[in-house]
Design an enzyme around this catalytic site. Structure first.
Site, PDB file in Angstrom:
ATOM      1  N   VAL A  64       0.810  -1.229   0.000  1.00  0.00           N
ATOM      2  CA  VAL A  64       0.000   0.000   0.000  1.00  0.00           C
ATOM      3  C   VAL A  64       0.838   1.272   0.000  1.00  0.00           C
ATOM      4  O   VAL A  64       0.319   2.356  -0.281  1.00  0.00           O
ATOM      5  CB  VAL A  64      -0.987   0.047   1.198  1.00  0.00           C
ATOM      6  N   TYR A 160       0.837   5.249  16.533  1.00  0.00           N
ATOM      7  CA  TYR A 160      -0.245   4.502  15.856  1.00  0.00           C
ATOM      8  C   TYR A 160      -1.553   5.270  15.997  1.00  0.00           C
ATOM      9  O   TYR A 160      -2.295   5.459  15.026  1.00  0.00           O
ATOM     10  CB  TYR A 160      -0.349   3.116  16.500  1.00  0.00           C
ATOM     11  N   LYS A 164      -4.176   6.775  13.181  1.00  0.00           N
ATOM     12  CA  LYS A 164      -5.582   6.372  13.082  1.00  0.00           C
ATOM     13  C   LYS A 164      -6.524   7.569  13.255  1.00  0.00           C
ATOM     14  O   LYS A 164      -7.614   7.598  12.680  1.00  0.00           O
ATOM     15  CB  LYS A 164      -5.883   5.256  14.097  1.00  0.00           C
TER      16      LYS A 164
HETATM   17  N1  LIG Z   1      -6.689  -6.179  15.722  1.00  0.00           N
HETATM   18  C1  LIG Z   1      -7.030  -5.117  16.411  1.00  0.00           C
HETATM   19  O1  LIG Z   1      -7.161  -5.178  17.642  1.00  0.00           O
HETATM   20  C2  LIG Z   1      -7.286  -3.800  15.714  1.00  0.00           C
HETATM   21  C3  LIG Z   1      -7.865  -2.775  16.481  1.00  0.00           C
HETATM   22  C4  LIG Z   1      -8.109  -1.549  15.870  1.00  0.00           C
HETATM   23  C5  LIG Z   1      -7.800  -1.360  14.538  1.00  0.00           C
HETATM   24  N2  LIG Z   1      -7.234  -2.384  13.817  1.00  0.00           N
HETATM   25  C6  LIG Z   1      -6.913  -2.101  12.414  1.00  0.00           C
HETATM   26  O2  LIG Z   1      -7.503  -3.077  11.580  1.00  0.00           O
HETATM   27  C7  LIG Z   1      -6.710  -3.245  10.401  1.00  0.00           C
HETATM   28  C8  LIG Z   1      -6.434  -4.723  10.217  1.00  0.00           C
HETATM   29  O3  LIG Z   1      -5.740  -5.186  11.369  1.00  0.00           O
HETATM   30  P1  LIG Z   1      -5.628  -6.730  11.757  1.00  0.00           P
HETATM   31  O4  LIG Z   1      -5.887  -6.818  13.213  1.00  0.00           O
HETATM   32  O5  LIG Z   1      -6.393  -7.561  10.837  1.00  0.00           O
HETATM   33  O6  LIG Z   1      -4.043  -6.887  11.544  1.00  0.00           O
HETATM   34  P2  LIG Z   1      -3.191  -8.067  10.904  1.00  0.00           P
HETATM   35  O7  LIG Z   1      -1.784  -7.745  11.223  1.00  0.00           O
HETATM   36  O8  LIG Z   1      -3.756  -9.356  11.301  1.00  0.00           O
HETATM   37  O9  LIG Z   1      -3.447  -7.856   9.342  1.00  0.00           O
HETATM   38  C9  LIG Z   1      -2.978  -6.728   8.685  1.00  0.00           C
HETATM   39  C10 LIG Z   1      -2.771  -7.077   7.230  1.00  0.00           C
HETATM   40  O10 LIG Z   1      -2.238  -5.920   6.568  1.00  0.00           O
HETATM   41  C11 LIG Z   1      -1.189  -6.354   5.734  1.00  0.00           C
HETATM   42  N3  LIG Z   1      -0.228  -5.289   5.461  1.00  0.00           N
HETATM   43  C12 LIG Z   1       0.643  -4.707   6.314  1.00  0.00           C
HETATM   44  N4  LIG Z   1       1.423  -3.833   5.671  1.00  0.00           N
HETATM   45  C13 LIG Z   1       1.021  -3.844   4.370  1.00  0.00           C
HETATM   46  C14 LIG Z   1       1.438  -3.164   3.207  1.00  0.00           C
HETATM   47  N5  LIG Z   1       2.462  -2.287   3.225  1.00  0.00           N
HETATM   48  N6  LIG Z   1       0.789  -3.400   2.052  1.00  0.00           N
HETATM   49  C15 LIG Z   1      -0.224  -4.295   1.998  1.00  0.00           C
HETATM   50  N7  LIG Z   1      -0.648  -5.007   3.058  1.00  0.00           N
HETATM   51  C16 LIG Z   1      -0.031  -4.770   4.237  1.00  0.00           C
HETATM   52  C17 LIG Z   1      -0.542  -7.497   6.493  1.00  0.00           C
HETATM   53  O11 LIG Z   1       0.278  -8.298   5.650  1.00  0.00           O
HETATM   54  C18 LIG Z   1      -1.760  -8.214   7.038  1.00  0.00           C
HETATM   55  O12 LIG Z   1      -2.266  -9.178   6.148  1.00  0.00           O
HETATM   56  C19 LIG Z   1      -5.465  -2.399  10.589  1.00  0.00           C
HETATM   57  O13 LIG Z   1      -5.588  -1.176   9.907  1.00  0.00           O
HETATM   58  C20 LIG Z   1      -5.443  -2.165  12.089  1.00  0.00           C
HETATM   59  O14 LIG Z   1      -4.744  -0.999  12.439  1.00  0.00           O
HETATM   60  C21 LIG Z   1      -6.975  -3.588  14.368  1.00  0.00           C
END
Ligand SMILES: NC(=O)c1ccc[n+]([C@@H]2O[C@H](COP(=O)([O-])OP(=O)(O)OC[C@H]3O[C@@H](n4cnc5c(N)ncnc54)[C@H](O)[C@@H]3O)[C@@H](O)[C@H]2O)c1
Length: 261
Positions: A64, A160, A164
Site C-alpha cells: 500500500v 499509531y 488512526k
Molecule cells: N486487531 C485489532 O485489535 C485492531 C484494532 C483496531 C484497529 N485495527 C486495524 O484493523 C486493520 C487490520 O488489522 P488486523 O488486526 O487484521 O491486523 P493483521 O496484522 O492481522 O493484518 C494486517 C494485514 O495488513 C497487511 N499489510 C501490512 N502492511 C502492508 C502493506 N504495506 N501493504 C499491503 N498489506 C499490508 C498485512 O500483511 C496483514 O495481512 C489495521 O488497519 C489495524 O490498524 C486492528
C-alpha cells in the site's frame, strides 16, 4: 440487507485478520473480491478459500505504500472483474511504543503504511470508482479501517493512534470531496480484535498467552469480551453496501463500548 451483489471490491491487507474476513464476507454477499496484500501465501490461501466457498476472488500482491502497486491493483480489478466499486483501506501496522521510545524509523513506517497507504489507495482507486458510479444504482464506497485509538488517545501506541486519528479525519474529507462524484466514504473503529495484530496488543500489555491479561482486557470492554474479525467485517459489508446509501463521512465504533466510557 448488505447488498453488494455484482460489485467489485479491493481489500488491502486482505490476506488475514480483519481484512481477510472482510474479503470473505464481501464475497459471501456477492461481490467479486481482489485480496490484496504483501503476504503472498496467506493471500493466495484466502482467495482460494473464497473460491472454494463459491465466491469470486483473486489474490494480487499489493504494497500500500507504493503508488505503482496500487495502479497495478486497479488495472487487475478492471481486467479481471470490470472495475472497482468498493475499496476497503484495511492494511495497517501496529508499533506499541511510548513516545519516548519511538524512533524516527517507527514514525516513518507507521505514517507510510497507515496514512500514506490510505491516501494512495483512495487517490488511485477513485477515478475508476467514479466511472463505475456513473452507471450504478447507488454508487461506490470506501471503508477505511481506523481504530478505537483513532477516537481517543493511546497510552501504549501514541504514534499509531496519531495515524488512526488521521484516517478518521481523512475519511470525512474524502466524503466531502467525493460525495457529488458517486463515492461514499466512512470509517470503522475496532476495539481489540482477536487477530495477529490483536495478539501484539495483548503482548504489549503482558503475555499473549496469559489468561489473566486476556480476561482483564476482555473485562475492560463494557460488552465483556474481546472482538472477533467477524464483528468488524459485518460493519465493513454494511457500510460498503447499497443499504448505507445515505451514510458518508460517518465513524462507526465497533469496539464493545470501549470508547463509550
Ligand atoms: N486487531 C485489532 O485489535 C485492531 C484494532 C483496531 C484497529 N485495527 C486495524 O484493523 C486493520 C487490520 O488489522 P488486523 O488486526 O487484521 O491486523 P493483521 O496484522 O492481522 O493484518 C494486517 C494485514 O495488513 C497487511 N499489510 C501490512 N502492511 C502492508 C502493506 N504495506 N501493504 C499491503 N498489506 C499490508 C498485512 O500483511 C496483514 O495481512 C489495521 O488497519 C489495524 O490498524 C486492528
Amino acid at each position: 440487507m448488505n447488498n453488494v451483489a455484482g460489485k467489485v471490491a479491493i481489500v488491502s491487507g486482505g490476506a488475514r485478520g480483519i481484512g481477510g474476513e472482510s474479503a470473505r464476507q464481501l464475497a459471501a454477499h456477492g461481490a467479486a473480491v481482489i485480496v490484496a496484500d504483501i503476504l503472498l501465501d496467506e493471500g493466495e490461501t484466502n482467495a482460494e478459500t473464497i473460491r472454494q466457498a463459491g465466491g469470486e476472488a483473486q489474490f494480487i500482491k499489493l504494497d500500500v505504500t507504493a503508488a505503482a502497486s496500487w495502479e497495478n491493483a486497479v488495472a487487475k480489478a478492471v481486467s479481471l472483474f470490470g472495475g472497482v466499486d468498493i475499496l476497503v483501506n484495511n492494511a495497517g501496522i501496529y508499533i506499541p511504543k511510548p513516545i519516548m521510545e519511538s524512533s524516527e524509523e517507527d514514525f516513518a513506517r507507521l505514517i507510510a503504511v497507515n496514512l500514506e497507504g490510505v491516501f494512495l489507495g483512495t487517490k488511485i482507486c477513485a477515478p475508476e470508482m467514479m466511472r463505475r458510479a456513473e452507471t450504478a444504482k447507488v454508487g461506490s464506497a470506501i471503508v477505511n479501517i481506523s481504530s478505537a485509538a483513532g477516537l481517543v488517545g493511546s497510552r501504549n501506541a501514541p504514534i499509531y493512534s496519531m495515524t488512526k486519528g488521521g484516517v478518521r479525519l481523512f475519511t470525512k474529507s474524502t466524503a466531502l470531496e467525493f460525495s457529488r462524484k458517486g463515492i461514499r466514504c466512512n470509517s470503522v473503529h475496532p476495539g481489540l480484535i482477536d487477530t495477529p495484530m490483536g495478539g501484539m496488543l495483548l503482548n504489549s500489555r503482558g503475555s499473549e498467552g496469559s489468561n489473566d491479561v486476556r480476561a482483564a482486557i476482555a473485562n475492560s470492554h463494557p460488552i465483556g469480551r474481546i472482538g472477533e474479525d467477524t464483528d468488524i467485517a459485518a460493519a465493513v459489508v454494511f457500510l460498503a453496501s447499497d443499504d448505507a446509501a445515505f451514510i458518508t463521512g460517518a465513524e462507526l465504533a465497533v469496539d464493545g463500548g470501549v470508547t463509550a466510557i
